[in-house]
Write a protein that holds these residues in place. Structure first.
Motif, PDB file in Angstrom:
ATOM      1  N   ALA A 168      29.615 -28.268  -3.377  1.00  0.00           N
ATOM      2  CA  ALA A 168      29.686 -29.308  -2.339  1.00  0.00           C
ATOM      3  C   ALA A 168      29.470 -30.717  -2.896  1.00  0.00           C
ATOM      4  O   ALA A 168      29.791 -31.696  -2.220  1.00  0.00           O
ATOM      5  CB  ALA A 168      28.647 -29.029  -1.257  1.00  0.00           C
ATOM      6  N   PRO A 172      33.416 -29.148   1.100  1.00  0.00           N
ATOM      7  CA  PRO A 172      32.354 -29.592   2.023  1.00  0.00           C
ATOM      8  C   PRO A 172      31.369 -28.488   2.385  1.00  0.00           C
ATOM      9  O   PRO A 172      31.728 -27.316   2.458  1.00  0.00           O
ATOM     10  CB  PRO A 172      33.126 -30.071   3.256  1.00  0.00           C
ATOM     11  CG  PRO A 172      34.512 -29.577   3.109  1.00  0.00           C
ATOM     12  CD  PRO A 172      34.755 -29.299   1.653  1.00  0.00           C
ATOM     13  N   SER A 173      30.129 -28.918   2.612  1.00  0.00           N
ATOM     14  CA  SER A 173      29.027 -27.976   2.843  1.00  0.00           C
ATOM     15  C   SER A 173      28.848 -27.628   4.310  1.00  0.00           C
ATOM     16  O   SER A 173      28.160 -26.671   4.642  1.00  0.00           O
ATOM     17  CB  SER A 173      27.722 -28.605   2.353  1.00  0.00           C
ATOM     18  OG  SER A 173      27.417 -29.743   3.175  1.00  0.00           O
ATOM     19  N   ASP A 231      28.037 -34.156   3.195  1.00  0.00           N
ATOM     20  CA  ASP A 231      29.489 -34.282   3.061  1.00  0.00           C
ATOM     21  C   ASP A 231      29.928 -35.735   3.154  1.00  0.00           C
ATOM     22  O   ASP A 231      30.819 -36.174   2.424  1.00  0.00           O
ATOM     23  CB  ASP A 231      30.202 -33.440   4.129  1.00  0.00           C
ATOM     24  CG  ASP A 231      29.951 -31.957   3.903  1.00  0.00           C
ATOM     25  OD1 ASP A 231      29.547 -31.590   2.782  1.00  0.00           O
ATOM     26  OD2 ASP A 231      30.137 -31.171   4.844  1.00  0.00           O
ATOM     27  N   LEU A 240      25.990 -21.947  -0.077  1.00  0.00           N
ATOM     28  CA  LEU A 240      26.364 -23.194  -0.744  1.00  0.00           C
ATOM     29  C   LEU A 240      26.710 -22.943  -2.215  1.00  0.00           C
ATOM     30  O   LEU A 240      27.638 -23.542  -2.763  1.00  0.00           O
ATOM     31  CB  LEU A 240      25.246 -24.238  -0.630  1.00  0.00           C
ATOM     32  CG  LEU A 240      24.994 -24.798   0.768  1.00  0.00           C
ATOM     33  CD1 LEU A 240      23.860 -25.813   0.746  1.00  0.00           C
ATOM     34  CD2 LEU A 240      26.259 -25.452   1.349  1.00  0.00           C
ATOM     35  N   ARG A 247      31.043 -23.073   3.483  1.00  0.00           N
ATOM     36  CA  ARG A 247      30.751 -24.145   4.440  1.00  0.00           C
ATOM     37  C   ARG A 247      29.843 -23.591   5.533  1.00  0.00           C
ATOM     38  O   ARG A 247      30.198 -22.620   6.214  1.00  0.00           O
ATOM     39  CB  ARG A 247      32.085 -24.597   5.043  1.00  0.00           C
ATOM     40  CG  ARG A 247      31.983 -25.808   5.899  1.00  0.00           C
ATOM     41  CD  ARG A 247      33.362 -26.115   6.494  1.00  0.00           C
ATOM     42  NE  ARG A 247      33.339 -27.425   7.092  1.00  0.00           N
ATOM     43  CZ  ARG A 247      34.253 -28.355   6.895  1.00  0.00           C
ATOM     44  NH1 ARG A 247      35.281 -28.129   6.129  1.00  0.00           N
ATOM     45  NH2 ARG A 247      34.150 -29.530   7.486  1.00  0.00           N
TER      46      ARG A 247
END
Ligand SMILES: Cc1cc2nc3c(=O)[nH]c(=O)nc-3n(C[C@H](O)[C@H](O)[C@H](O)COP(=O)(O)OP(=O)(O)OC[C@H]3O[C@@H](n4cnc5c(N)ncnc54)[C@H](O)[C@@H]3O)c2cc1C
Length: 516
Positions: free
Chosen positions: A338, A344-345, A351, A500, A505
């Protein structure tokens, strides 16, 4: 390269006996040190581009563009004033390039340890004469020979007293050394945040961008030339903007974060200060002379005269953080995907800031400390990995500044060497100081994964930091949560960490409600 080479060839003077000076990539100034000690017509300047250095880490493309565009323009600016410039490109680094120079060379001591190490044999052989770096504002004696631990506040007072900056006799102006307590306001849209200046790239800058995009195509980040100050005139524009638009509100909103403004009232000058396009002495003198609210004036001066000088001394005194702990918490997880583009997390704060960094090669202090370093710390990431990520991603990052800030401050990897407590926080802090939670699928009052990670960090590392008096209140709050919630924190934190780590996500479905 053709336009740059052709322009340099056109204006480069050749005649005359000259004293030759080597200026590394981050000493792009002729107003201090050896470059300022004789007329231009008697000065020769060696500048070097090292593709080996550029390829050493996955440096952000904007950072590479910033450094090369400034160095090439510095070459042209110096030739235009009568300095003879030798612009070398050497595949095998700076030492190899300098070994080929037949003239005796003088240089100011490099700020980066990495460069000092590379040049050490040349210096030892007498081929390269090193004089002290004239850009620093304080001395090793003012930093003191004691320690660690080292404390910024005590050092800053010593330097304020020694320089007389913001002093009334022997008392600090306004009766206090710091106005931080007045300076912790969140920003709710008022006053409007200033828009940073935009720059028009010339052919030399365009050529640099083309070079980076082709030669370093695999490097992350994008190049935005309109946001890239490349000439001394651009540096003046940025500094004039910072003084006029940012400084009056700098203090109160220093710790605030916002989705609608990446910089708020921060000056964005560090990339140019660290290259010496803007000199710290000049900045401090000019800010001290401005008619500004004292909380902003002192707050800003403390960043340069205090923090910037302090971290440099810490780096030197600890041999680049090698003589102090560098993984105090003994943590070894990998930095999650990420932190890199395109993964993206699901955490809006992380993010948003990560996207900002890969867009701008910059974000301000609090998003570095309380979002990026905080999350990496809560995830038990190996602090060296976090440091290397910052070093690659930020246009103002060099070892002397990034190592103390990330190892020493952001990740608590050096323990209490230069800070009094770990800088960690859960969702409540992020909600108070920023507006990212408003765009997040998690709720800071109910199910924020940052809060879960925070509690579980205290479960894992509480014993290591329990003697620290600044941790006692929070450790007591953690103890009060009780065994059942500790077990739940652990379960959820492990799920968050492993998702993660796989590049997944997070969504609220991954976690049940009512845990925060
Ligand atoms: C985890 C982490 C990593 C960081 N990495 C870097 C880095 O690689 N390079 C870097 O220059 N700064 C670094 N900093 C310090 C600081 O965040 C940046 O200097 C600042 O955000 C740069 O933006 P600015 O120019 O708008 O700063 P402003 O907020 O406008 O501050 C003015 C100036 O003060 C100086 N300054 C303020 N704080 C520091 C500090 N802690 N250390 C050194 N100088 C400081 C900078 O020259 C900066 O330009 C880091 C901080 C943290 C918490």
């Amino acid at each position: 390269m053709n336009t740059f080479r052709a322009r340099l060839h056109q204006i480069n003077p050749t005649a005359g006996q000259r004293r030759w000076i080597y200026s590394p990539y981050d000493q792009l100034t002729a107003t201090i040190g050896p470059m300022s000690e004789q007329p231009a017509a008697q000065t020769g300047l060696v500048l070097i581009e090292s593709p080996a250095k550029a390829a050493r880490r996955p440096y952000h493309q904007q950072k590479l563009a910033l450094i090369l565009a400034n160095q090439r323009h510095f070459a042209l600016e110096q030739a235009a004033r009568g300095v003879q410039v030798r612009y070398l490109i050497h595949e095998n680094g700076y030492a190899a390039a300098l070994t080929g120079c037949e003239v005796p060379l003088t240089m100011m001591e490099p700020a980066e340890r990495e460069l000092r190490v590379e040049l050490a044999p040349l210096i030892a052989s007498g081929r390269l004469r090193v004089v002290p770096h004239a850009g620093w504002l304080s001395s090793a004696a003012q930093f003191g020979s004691k320690g660690p631990p080292w404390r910024m506040d005590a050092f800053y007072r010593t330097v304020r007293r020694a320089t007389g900056i913001l002093m009334d006799g022997d008392q600090p102006r306004g009766g206090r050394w710091s106005f931080d307590e007045d300076n912790r306001k969140p920003w709710r849209g008022e006053p409007a945040a200033p828009q940073p200046p935009r720059f028009t790239p010339d052919e030399v800058t365009n050529e640099v961008a083309e070079l980076i995009r082709t030669r370093y195509a695999s490097h992350p980040g994008c190049i935005d030339l309109a946001a890239l100050p490349a000439t001394q005139a651009d540096a003046e524009t940025l500094w004039a903007w910072a003084k006029q638009e940012c400084l009056p509100c700098f203090g109160p909103f220093e710790d605030a974060m916002s989705r609608t403004s990446s910089g708020l009232f921060h000056s964005r000058c560090a990339p140019l200060i660290n290259l010496h396009r803007l000199l710290p002495a000049r900045i401090v003198t000019e800010v001290a002379a401005l008619d500004l609210p004292l909380a902003s004036q002192e707050g800003f001066i403390r960043q340069i005269l205090g923090w910037r000088e302090f971290v440099h001394h810490v780096h030197v005194a600890s041999d680049g953080l090698r003589t102090v702990p560098s993984n105090f918490l003994d943590v070894h997880e990998s930095l999650p995907p990420a932190y890199w583009p395109g993964a993206p997390s699901g955490l809006a704060c992380l993010d948003h800031v990560v996207a900002e960094v890969w867009r701008e090669a910059w974000s301000h202090h609090i998003s570095r400390l309380m979002v990026l370093a905080n999350l990496a710390t809560l995830l038990d990431v190996d602090p060296r990995q976090t440091t290397d990520w910052f070093w690659s991603a930020y246009s103002d990052a060099y070892d002397w500044v990034v190592e103390p800030n990330v190892l020493g401050m952001g990740t608590f990897a050096a323990g209490e060497t230069m800070v009094t407590k770990p800088y960690i926080a859960g969702g409540a802090y992020l909600k108070r100081m920023g507006d990212h939670c408003g765009a997040c699928s998690f709720d800071p009052a109910r199910n924020c994964p940052v809060t879960t990670l925070y509690w579980d960090w205290l479960r894992r590392h509480g014993a290591t930091v329990r003697r620290n008096p600044r941790m006692s209140t929070i450790l007591a709050a953690h103890a009060k949560r009780g065994q059942a919630r500790h077990a739940q924190d652990q379960l959820h934190a492990e799920a968050i960490r492993s998702l993660l780590a796989e590049g997944g996500r997070l969504t609220p479905d991954h976690l049940s409600a009512g845990q925060a």
